[in-house]
Design a protein around this motif. Structure first.
Motif, short mmCIF file in Angstrom:
data_model
loop_
_atom_site.label_atom_id
_atom_site.label_comp_id
_atom_site.label_asym_id
_atom_site.label_seq_id
_atom_site.Cartn_x
_atom_site.Cartn_y
_atom_site.Cartn_z
N MET A 273 -6.70 8.31 2.46
CA MET A 273 -5.91 7.20 2.96
C MET A 273 -6.43 5.91 2.34
O MET A 273 -7.62 5.66 2.33
CB MET A 273 -6.01 7.15 4.49
N GLN A 274 -5.50 5.10 1.83
CA GLN A 274 -5.85 3.80 1.27
C GLN A 274 -5.35 2.72 2.22
O GLN A 274 -4.16 2.70 2.58
CB GLN A 274 -5.24 3.63 -0.11
N ILE A 275 -6.25 1.82 2.61
CA ILE A 275 -5.87 0.69 3.46
C ILE A 275 -5.96 -0.55 2.60
O ILE A 275 -6.98 -0.80 1.95
CB ILE A 275 -6.78 0.59 4.70
N LYS A 276 -4.87 -1.31 2.57
CA LYS A 276 -4.84 -2.49 1.71
C LYS A 276 -4.26 -3.69 2.46
O LYS A 276 -3.43 -3.54 3.35
CB LYS A 276 -4.05 -2.22 0.44
N ARG A 277 -4.75 -4.85 2.06
CA ARG A 277 -4.18 -6.09 2.60
C ARG A 277 -2.72 -6.13 2.16
O ARG A 277 -2.39 -5.79 1.03
CB ARG A 277 -4.95 -7.29 2.06
N ASP A 278 -1.85 -6.55 3.07
CA ASP A 278 -0.43 -6.46 2.83
C ASP A 278 0.22 -7.82 3.04
O ASP A 278 -0.13 -8.55 3.96
CB ASP A 278 0.18 -5.42 3.79
N ASP A 279 1.20 -8.15 2.18
CA ASP A 279 1.89 -9.44 2.30
C ASP A 279 3.14 -9.38 3.17
O ASP A 279 3.87 -10.36 3.30
CB ASP A 279 2.22 -10.00 0.92
N LEU A 280 3.41 -8.24 3.76
CA LEU A 280 4.52 -8.05 4.69
C LEU A 280 5.89 -8.29 4.06
O LEU A 280 6.81 -8.77 4.70
CB LEU A 280 4.35 -8.97 5.92
N THR A 281 6.03 -7.93 2.79
CA THR A 281 7.33 -8.09 2.13
C THR A 281 7.97 -6.75 1.78
O THR A 281 9.16 -6.72 1.46
CB THR A 281 7.19 -8.93 0.84
#
Length: 151
Positions: free
Chosen positions: A1-9
């Protein structure tokens, strides 16, 4: 599983936040819903992450800075297609680690008191969260449960 900061777009993330808000509306009266919409999650004091595997969105979570030593966990949600696969545990541990890295001394959260939120409360208790009173701008509400954990 990769968790990444997301820009919500992204379409998938927008749909998952919609699913989250719909779930809140189905299980809580309007005055007791504290979940944030996309614009609310884009505020500068909030960091939002999404969890992915093989191109599929598994879940999400966010951390709101209340002050330099206290963070609030927001928008914890597992996609309905990926329930009971450890997504929430992994995202929660990631957020707790981030809070520690920021130097927070405490993380807190608000969740529902209704049966639909029992799995979430169990998860938080298993991580060491304790029940507490309202924090930040929250007020007592029979539909809300407040929890906190010292780091």
């Amino acid at each position: 599983m990769q968790i990444k900061r997301d820009d919500l777009t992204g379409k998938e993330v927008i749909q998952l936040i919609g699913e989250h808000l719909q779930g809140m509306a189905q299980n809580s009266p309007p005055e007791s819903i504290h979940a944030l919409n996309i614009e609310g999650l884009k505020k500068p004091e909030i960091t939002f992450w999404s969890a992915w595997e093989k191109g599929q969105l598994l879940g999400c979570g966010a951390l709101k800075e209340l002050d330099q030593f206290h963070g609030e966990i927001k928008s914890m949600r597992t996609s309905s297609l990926h329930l009971r696969k450890g997504v929430a545990k992994t995202v929660l541990q990631f957020i707790i680690n981030e809070a520690k890295n920021r130097g927070y001394k405490r993380v807190s959260l608000e969740t529902g008191s209704m049966d639909a939120f029992a799995p979430a409360r169990k998860l938080y208790l298993n991580f060491g969260f304790k029940y507490c009173g309202p924090f930040s701008d929250y007020i007592e509400d029979p539909n809300s449960v407040f929890m906190t954990m010292k780091l």
